[in-house]
Scaffold this active site. Sequence first.
Site, PDB file in Angstrom:
ATOM      1  N   TYR A 109       0.843  -1.049   0.445  1.00 41.88           N
ATOM      2  CA  TYR A 109       0.200   0.473   0.131  1.00 41.88           C
ATOM      3  C   TYR A 109       0.433   0.992  -0.200  1.00 41.88           C
ATOM      4  CZ  TYR A 109      -3.410   3.617   1.808  1.00 41.88           C
ATOM      5  OH  TYR A 109      -3.916   4.846   1.381  1.00 41.88           O
ATOM      6  N   GLU A 197      -3.717   7.222  -3.911  1.00 45.09           N
ATOM      7  CA  GLU A 197      -3.622   5.903  -3.392  1.00 45.09           C
ATOM      8  C   GLU A 197      -3.641   5.457  -4.498  1.00 45.09           C
ATOM      9  OE1 GLU A 197      -6.463   4.634   0.159  1.00 45.09           O
ATOM     10  OE2 GLU A 197      -6.710   4.640  -1.621  1.00 45.09           O
TER      11      GLU A 197
END
Length: 387
Positions: A109, A197
């Site tokens: 991530y 993101e």
Amino acid sequence: MNFHEYQAKELFAHYRIPVPAGIVAATPLAAVEAARELGGDQWVVKAQVHAGGRGKAGGVKLANSLEEVRAESERMLNMKISTYQTGGLELPVDSVLVAEAVDIASELYLSALIDRANSCVTFIGSAAGGVDIEEVAATEPEKIIAIKVDNTAGLQPFQSRKMGFGMDLSGIQVRQLGHIMSCLYRLFREKDLSLIEVNPLIIDKDGNLLALDAKINADDNALFRHKDLAAMRDEAQEDPTEVAASKHDLNYVTLDGNIGCMVNGAGLAMATMDVIKLNGGEPANFLDVGGGSNAERVKEAFKLILCSDRLEAILVNIFGGIVRCDEIAQGIIAAVREVGVTVPVIVRLEGTNVDKGKRLLSESGLSIIAADDLNDAAQKAVAAVAA
């Protein structure tokens, strides 16, 4: 402003951030042609909506043949998706992204966001990437790595290395991550973004890093500098009332309550909603008509408020500093008459020409309830709903 995945990946590719090959399609036939052009024997069909969690809603599927590409794209293009990120809205799927299938060795991530507490851009990373990153942050916060970027010095190589080693990456992968973070930071600054993101950022079967997904949010206040970004706006993915508000330069956010709010000033609007809540009511919206409001803007504001099917009362809270209270009163009277407001309207005015404004309201012959102060207005609005 939000972006579709395919738009975000186009920006990524322009900034030399590695992404899988993919082609956007608006029809099943175009999706099949896209798969044929990409080549291979496996593809991923991904519904394009402004929300995460698409996979759990059936919006991401692996296709093992051109017929499966056609079938999955046809299914998705006829569906609406609602996830935990859509705020109760069902978003239409008007296009799909057909991407090459990638063998995933590991999911990471990575994100960059405006860190308001520290007044800087902060990178967030974790070796535990994937769709459940929120759960990781809640239950295993030690797996989350945060890197604060100095506004003057910018992102430094040692910071990228710290992120990479914190993710247990190899030396080559740490260098790749440094390149990706540097490019993301440049994209973030040059395009005035508020969020990037990458979830997941993957390690493929060859050990290379690849941005498998991409989410971008831009600062609406900076879009006048970025016509290319503004042209990517998809109004079909937004609340229709909020879209209408933006066309009149009104700041509107739909909420779940039944007391409509019309206020001039964002801070005063927040305070108004707080006082409604303190008195046991539920605001139906946030609406800032701005300090320089006039009769036309007030009329448009009433139209927006009336779009809510939960509406049972309207509270108008205006401080007449730049604009006079009598002018606002005239706008309220005109709006109530023209729009045909049938719910109770509670009005609290304060500021320049307040007495004249109150007199105009009382002599209008309309069922407008006057309030002495904000707390009194909230109490009367809550009572009107309960009646």
